[in-house]
Design an enzyme around this catalytic site. Sequence first.
Site, mmCIF file in Angstrom:
data_model
loop_
_atom_site.group_PDB
_atom_site.id
_atom_site.type_symbol
_atom_site.label_atom_id
_atom_site.label_comp_id
_atom_site.label_asym_id
_atom_site.label_seq_id
_atom_site.Cartn_x
_atom_site.Cartn_y
_atom_site.Cartn_z
ATOM 1 N N MET A 30 0.950 -1.269 -0.019
ATOM 2 C CA MET A 30 0.003 0.167 0.009
ATOM 3 C C MET A 30 0.793 1.205 -0.139
ATOM 4 S SD MET A 30 -3.564 -0.694 1.940
ATOM 5 C CE MET A 30 -3.001 -0.365 3.520
ATOM 6 N N GLY A 36 11.085 -3.074 5.584
ATOM 7 C CA GLY A 36 10.404 -4.224 5.505
ATOM 8 C C GLY A 36 9.798 -4.587 4.149
ATOM 9 N N HIS A 37 9.393 -3.481 3.440
ATOM 10 C CA HIS A 37 9.024 -3.681 1.937
ATOM 11 C C HIS A 37 10.152 -3.701 1.031
ATOM 12 C CE1 HIS A 37 5.406 -1.198 3.429
ATOM 13 N NE2 HIS A 37 4.855 -2.046 2.899
ATOM 14 N N GLN A 61 -10.519 -2.737 2.438
ATOM 15 C CA GLN A 61 -9.721 -3.236 3.486
ATOM 16 C C GLN A 61 -9.905 -2.313 4.862
ATOM 17 O OE1 GLN A 61 -6.162 -3.987 1.465
ATOM 18 N NE2 GLN A 61 -5.128 -3.603 3.427
ATOM 19 N N GLY A 147 5.227 -10.234 4.194
ATOM 20 C CA GLY A 147 6.125 -10.004 5.561
ATOM 21 C C GLY A 147 5.199 -10.907 6.566
ATOM 22 N N GLU A 148 5.848 -11.402 7.238
ATOM 23 C CA GLU A 148 5.269 -12.249 8.604
ATOM 24 C C GLU A 148 4.694 -11.427 9.761
ATOM 25 O OE1 GLU A 148 8.263 -15.294 9.623
ATOM 26 O OE2 GLU A 148 7.887 -16.596 7.698
ATOM 27 N N LYS A 149 5.202 -10.274 9.564
ATOM 28 C CA LYS A 149 4.638 -9.294 10.583
ATOM 29 C C LYS A 149 2.874 -9.257 10.469
ATOM 30 C CE LYS A 149 4.086 -4.924 9.809
ATOM 31 N NZ LYS A 149 2.704 -4.407 10.306
ATOM 32 N N ARG A 187 2.551 2.631 9.375
ATOM 33 C CA ARG A 187 1.729 3.436 10.439
ATOM 34 C C ARG A 187 2.739 4.120 11.345
ATOM 35 N NH1 ARG A 187 -2.383 -0.190 8.609
ATOM 36 N NH2 ARG A 187 -4.374 0.900 7.815
#
EC number: 6.3.2.1
Length: 293
Positions: A30, A36-37, A61, A147-149, A187
């Site tokens: 997004m 992380g991205h 969403q 991502g596993e987050k 965020r």
Amino acid sequence: MQIIHTIEELRQALAPARQQGKKIGFVPTMGYLHKGHLELVRRARVENDVTLVSIFVNPLQFGANEDLGRYPRDLERDAGLLHDAQVDYLFAPTVSDMYPRPMQTVVDVPPLGNQMEGEARPGHFAGVATVVSKLFNIVGPDAAYFGEKDFQQLVIIRRMVDDMAIPVRIVGVETVREDDGLACSSRNVYLTPEQRRAAIIVPQALDEADRLYRSGMDDPDALEAAIRTFIGRQPLAVPEVIAIRDPETLERLPALQGRPILVALFVRVGATRLLDNRVIGHAAPQITQERAA
């Protein structure tokens, strides 16, 4: 890097790669990219011939009182990061490109999507599954990276791909964290300096859960209560979801008995919801491993 805004243009751009049998790695996002991205992008580049990233803030969403309007957006910044990361294509459609008419088709995985984060955000995962399935149909990737987050999301997408026989390999990538342990998230920019300092309670709570479980606390209710008490030490943090689940199925566990468990946290700091997860136990669970759909 080529920036593409329409579905038809993207399909035309990818056609030569398909004809040449090249593998396409896809990273759906997004936007407002972070470390992380970029780790997802790195994995996609290593494992594929062509790397494509999408940036689309998906309205399906977001709930009525959520942060759709203020979700951080900076396409120029993101494009620069992706260019430096040697991405081949950036797909950045508008809402009207993705949804030219009101959507009447919804992809939902209710048993998995209505619990945990889905309990706090009704309809969220139906929106996620719908847009991801549409993006898979548009892109036709060989592999897609998540991502596993967002562990619950990863489980849901794996199940959707299995159930719908979508020919894409889903790759889960380990959570990338800031130096103090906070999971990287778009965020995080919402947090004030005071809230940012308080937010460290979230990864610390996962550390505490790990310690308690490995020291012998194997009753799930007791472990959840202990985590809630630990987070309660930080007055700016409000735990909305604390869940101890099977990392494969997200099922509640009546007893833990030393098996690998998923600890999932959904914590509000100020007006910002922070999500974090960890699998702990004595063996690596299958869900964290790559597998073909």
